[in-house]
Design an enzyme around this catalytic site. Structure first.
Site, PDB file in Angstrom:
ATOM      1  N   ARG A 221      -6.681  -3.049  -0.177  1.00  0.00           N
ATOM      2  CA  ARG A 221      -5.657  -1.988  -0.185  1.00  0.00           C
ATOM      3  C   ARG A 221      -5.925  -0.953  -1.272  1.00  0.00           C
ATOM      4  NH1 ARG A 221      -5.651  -4.314   3.474  1.00  0.00           N
ATOM      5  NH2 ARG A 221      -4.052  -5.472   4.573  1.00  0.00           N
TER       6      ARG A 221
ATOM      7  N   SER B  42       4.332  -3.572   4.514  1.00  0.00           N
ATOM      8  CA  SER B  42       4.321  -4.453   3.331  1.00  0.00           C
ATOM      9  C   SER B  42       4.630  -3.635   2.089  1.00  0.00           C
ATOM     10  CB  SER B  42       2.950  -5.102   3.164  1.00  0.00           C
ATOM     11  OG  SER B  42       2.606  -5.783   4.336  1.00  0.00           O
TER      12      SER B  42
ATOM     13  N   GLU C 270       2.765  -1.537  -2.966  1.00  0.00           N
ATOM     14  CA  GLU C 270       1.707  -0.967  -2.108  1.00  0.00           C
ATOM     15  C   GLU C 270       1.898   0.536  -1.855  1.00  0.00           C
ATOM     16  OE1 GLU C 270       0.218  -3.171   1.545  1.00  0.00           O
ATOM     17  OE2 GLU C 270       0.642  -1.198   2.381  1.00  0.00           O
TER      18      GLU C 270
HETATM   19  C1  LIG Z   1       5.694  -1.100  10.225  1.00  0.00           C
HETATM   20  C2  LIG Z   1       4.483  -0.846   9.348  1.00  0.00           C
HETATM   21  C3  LIG Z   1       3.406  -1.715   9.406  1.00  0.00           C
HETATM   22  C4  LIG Z   1       2.282  -1.500   8.614  1.00  0.00           C
HETATM   23  N1  LIG Z   1       1.246  -2.381   8.706  1.00  0.00           N
HETATM   24  C5  LIG Z   1       0.136  -2.194   7.940  1.00  0.00           C
HETATM   25  C6  LIG Z   1      -0.969  -3.104   8.024  1.00  0.00           C
HETATM   26  O1  LIG Z   1      -0.963  -4.049   8.818  1.00  0.00           O
HETATM   27  N2  LIG Z   1      -2.023  -2.889   7.229  1.00  0.00           N
HETATM   28  C7  LIG Z   1      -2.097  -1.824   6.353  1.00  0.00           C
HETATM   29  O2  LIG Z   1      -3.091  -1.694   5.660  1.00  0.00           O
HETATM   30  N3  LIG Z   1      -1.062  -0.948   6.256  1.00  0.00           N
HETATM   31  C8  LIG Z   1       0.039  -1.115   7.020  1.00  0.00           C
HETATM   32  N4  LIG Z   1       1.094  -0.223   6.930  1.00  0.00           N
HETATM   33  C9  LIG Z   1       0.994   0.915   5.995  1.00  0.00           C
HETATM   34  C10 LIG Z   1       0.534   2.226   6.687  1.00  0.00           C
HETATM   35  O3  LIG Z   1       0.590   2.130   8.080  1.00  0.00           O
HETATM   36  C11 LIG Z   1      -0.893   2.591   6.303  1.00  0.00           C
HETATM   37  O4  LIG Z   1      -1.034   2.657   4.899  1.00  0.00           O
HETATM   38  C12 LIG Z   1      -1.331   3.945   6.898  1.00  0.00           C
HETATM   39  O5  LIG Z   1      -2.703   4.149   6.686  1.00  0.00           O
HETATM   40  C13 LIG Z   1      -0.537   5.109   6.321  1.00  0.00           C
HETATM   41  O6  LIG Z   1      -0.886   6.270   7.067  1.00  0.00           O
HETATM   42  P1  LIG Z   1      -0.008   7.582   6.956  1.00  0.00           P
HETATM   43  O7  LIG Z   1      -0.738   8.645   7.704  1.00  0.00           O
HETATM   44  O8  LIG Z   1       1.376   7.301   7.395  1.00  0.00           O
HETATM   45  O9  LIG Z   1      -0.088   7.858   5.389  1.00  0.00           O
HETATM   46  P2  LIG Z   1       1.021   8.552   4.465  1.00  0.00           P
HETATM   47  O10 LIG Z   1       2.138   7.581   4.256  1.00  0.00           O
HETATM   48  O11 LIG Z   1       1.364   9.892   4.965  1.00  0.00           O
HETATM   49  O12 LIG Z   1       0.195   8.688   3.119  1.00  0.00           O
HETATM   50  C14 LIG Z   1      -0.187   7.565   2.362  1.00  0.00           C
HETATM   51  C15 LIG Z   1      -1.047   8.022   1.187  1.00  0.00           C
HETATM   52  O13 LIG Z   1      -2.267   8.560   1.672  1.00  0.00           O
HETATM   53  C16 LIG Z   1      -2.419   9.916   1.259  1.00  0.00           C
HETATM   54  N5  LIG Z   1      -3.028  10.633   2.383  1.00  0.00           N
HETATM   55  C17 LIG Z   1      -2.527  10.782   3.640  1.00  0.00           C
HETATM   56  N6  LIG Z   1      -3.402  11.484   4.401  1.00  0.00           N
HETATM   57  C18 LIG Z   1      -4.458  11.784   3.609  1.00  0.00           C
HETATM   58  C19 LIG Z   1      -5.681  12.501   3.803  1.00  0.00           C
HETATM   59  N7  LIG Z   1      -6.003  13.048   4.975  1.00  0.00           N
HETATM   60  N8  LIG Z   1      -6.539  12.608   2.737  1.00  0.00           N
HETATM   61  C20 LIG Z   1      -6.249  12.053   1.539  1.00  0.00           C
HETATM   62  N9  LIG Z   1      -5.104  11.375   1.300  1.00  0.00           N
HETATM   63  C21 LIG Z   1      -4.229  11.241   2.312  1.00  0.00           C
HETATM   64  C22 LIG Z   1      -1.017  10.404   0.938  1.00  0.00           C
HETATM   65  O14 LIG Z   1      -1.067  11.465   0.009  1.00  0.00           O
HETATM   66  C23 LIG Z   1      -0.382   9.153   0.381  1.00  0.00           C
HETATM   67  O15 LIG Z   1      -0.744   8.972  -0.964  1.00  0.00           O
HETATM   68  C24 LIG Z   1       2.230  -0.401   7.719  1.00  0.00           C
HETATM   69  C25 LIG Z   1       3.324   0.481   7.674  1.00  0.00           C
HETATM   70  C26 LIG Z   1       4.431   0.271   8.484  1.00  0.00           C
HETATM   71  C27 LIG Z   1       5.580   1.238   8.431  1.00  0.00           C
END
Ligand SMILES: Cc1cc2nc3c(=O)[nH]c(=O)nc-3n(C[C@H](O)[C@H](O)[C@H](O)COP(=O)(O)OP(=O)(O)OC[C@H]3O[C@@H](n4cnc5c(N)ncnc54)[C@H](O)[C@@H]3O)c2cc1C
Length: 341
Positions: A166, A239, A335
């Site tokens: 992570r 998480s 996280e």
């Molecule tokens: C129900 C649920 C289940 C989940 N299950 C998992 C799982 O099984 N495994 C897991 O690892 N995660 C899990 N997650 C967490 C999440 O899905 C991941 O971390 C996902 O990659 C976040 O993507 P996002 O586009 O929503 O990021 P955001 O929430 O929009 O951003 C997260 C971070 O990344 C940065 N960021 C976003 N886009 C970019 C970019 N293009 N360049 C640089 N930085 C960027 C943002 O600035 C922020 O710091 C879960 C979340 C939920 C709600």
């Protein structure tokens, strides 16, 4: 295309915890050119920049000053086929789960264990998303990112991303790199990973002899749906804490005191503990703290059914962290990053 800047934007639809905070300004960017334009505008005015993909891994702790950039670039393609190996590329704003479905439709395997993870392609390398024994680094080829310090677009190899559990260079150097597109190495012949306990059991129950990536994806999706709350029904950020890594000596002392504590030996000799188990055993599962709480089925997930604030979510997280520290001497690390406030 001209940038459409929105002032005083409500961020509730932009985060899976459904926290209602305002962004001073918000803009959706769909291309490298729009990104450069938006960053130039922010630099010219001295606005701090906050990057969002799908908002499924952030906690909004207050109003967000400056400019929120929402990554909305689209496009995915096969770049190269070399025998069984297939190199694919997707733009940062693509939905991760739809990329998984697209690759399976092309008969490619590799991403099946990562089905149904919310969010965008661009955020996947940020915390090296992982599930059911597979992490994005296992499929990773390279990515392009804009370095805000130099203004250059540069490629990152696997080593340069410094992936860990992570974690990556992008998570540590917050705000420096904007990931533009990601390349992954997939396969035409399924090399399935079904050794992770709940998945192994579900796979065995199918009685199938031939490996099939689509079946694995279906199993992963049904396990996830049974365990994890759907953010559109029960707002959450997945998480909330990382599984803590402790030394072998700390792990054996804990095992002596708590014989049923799950422990997973890592290749580097450290031992991973299950944060969800620690929180569950401490009695927090289903706990409600005003509008926020701990999910009743999965203690690792904090939920926001009552429209709580980021401060309320973080307040509950702190109570849990202190309690777990006191009971087990283990410090839980959050996280999702905190944004705003
Ligand atoms: C129900 C649920 C289940 C989940 N299950 C998992 C799982 O099984 N495994 C897991 O690892 N995660 C899990 N997650 C967490 C999440 O899905 C991941 O971390 C996902 O990659 C976040 O993507 P996002 O586009 O929503 O990021 P955001 O929430 O929009 O951003 C997260 C971070 O990344 C940065 N960021 C976003 N886009 C970019 C970019 N293009 N360049 C640089 N930085 C960027 C943002 O600035 C922020 O710091 C879960 C979340 C939920 C709600």
């Amino acid at each position: 295309m001209m940038l459409a800047l929105e002032s005083d934007a409500d961020l509730q639809p932009f985060n899976s915890m459904a926290i209602s905070e305002r962004a001073e300004r918000l803009v959706r960017v769909e291309s490298d050119a729009q990104l450069r334009e938006a960053l130039a505008l922010a630099d010219a005015h001295g606005w701090p920049v906050t990057l969002l993909g799908g908002g499924s891994n952030v906690v909004l702790a207050g109003p967000v000053p400056g400019l929120v950039l929402v990554m909305c670039s689209r496009g995915r393609r096969v770049l190269k086929r070399d025998g069984d190996a297939v190199l694919v590329e997707a733009e940062a704003g693509e939905n991760w789960h739809r990329l998984v479905g697209w690759s399976l439709d092309l008969g490619l395997s590799g991403l099946e264990n990562l089905a149904l993870i919310p969010g965008t392609v661009g955020a996947a390398p940020v915390q090296n998303i992982g599930a059911y024994g597979v992490e994005v680094r296992d499929l990773f080829d390279s990515l392009d990112a804009l370095d805000r310090e130099t203004g250059e677009i540069r490629g990152f190899s696997l080593e340069e991303c410094e992936f860990a559990y992570r974690d990556s260079v992008f998570k540590r150097e917050v705000g420096r790199y904007v990931i533009l597109r990601v390349r992954l190495r997939l396969h035409t012949h399924a090399q399935l990973r079904v050794d992770y306990a709940p998945l192994a059991a579900a796979w065995a129950a199918t009685g199938l002899a031939r490996p099939d990536a689509r079946v694995v994806a279906q199993l992963v999706m049904s396990i996830r749906r049974s365990k994890l709350p759907d953010p559109s029904v029960m707002p959450n950020a997945g998480s909330f804490f990382k599984n803590p890594l402790v030394s072998a000596s700390v792990a054996s002392a804990l095992a002596a005191q708590f014989p049923s504590m799950p422990q997973f030996l890592q290749t580097d000799g450290q031992v991973k503990l299950a944060a969800g188990w620690l929180i569950d055993q401490a009695g927090w599962k289903g706990f409600r703290d005003g509008p926020v709480g701990v999910h009743s089925e999965q203690a690792l997930v904090l939920v926001n059914p009552g429209g709580g604030t980021g401060a309320q979510v973080l307040g509950l997280a702190e109570k849990i962290r202190q309690d777990v520290l006191q009971r087990y001497g283990v410090l839980l690390e959050q996280e999702p990053p905190v944004v705003g406030g």
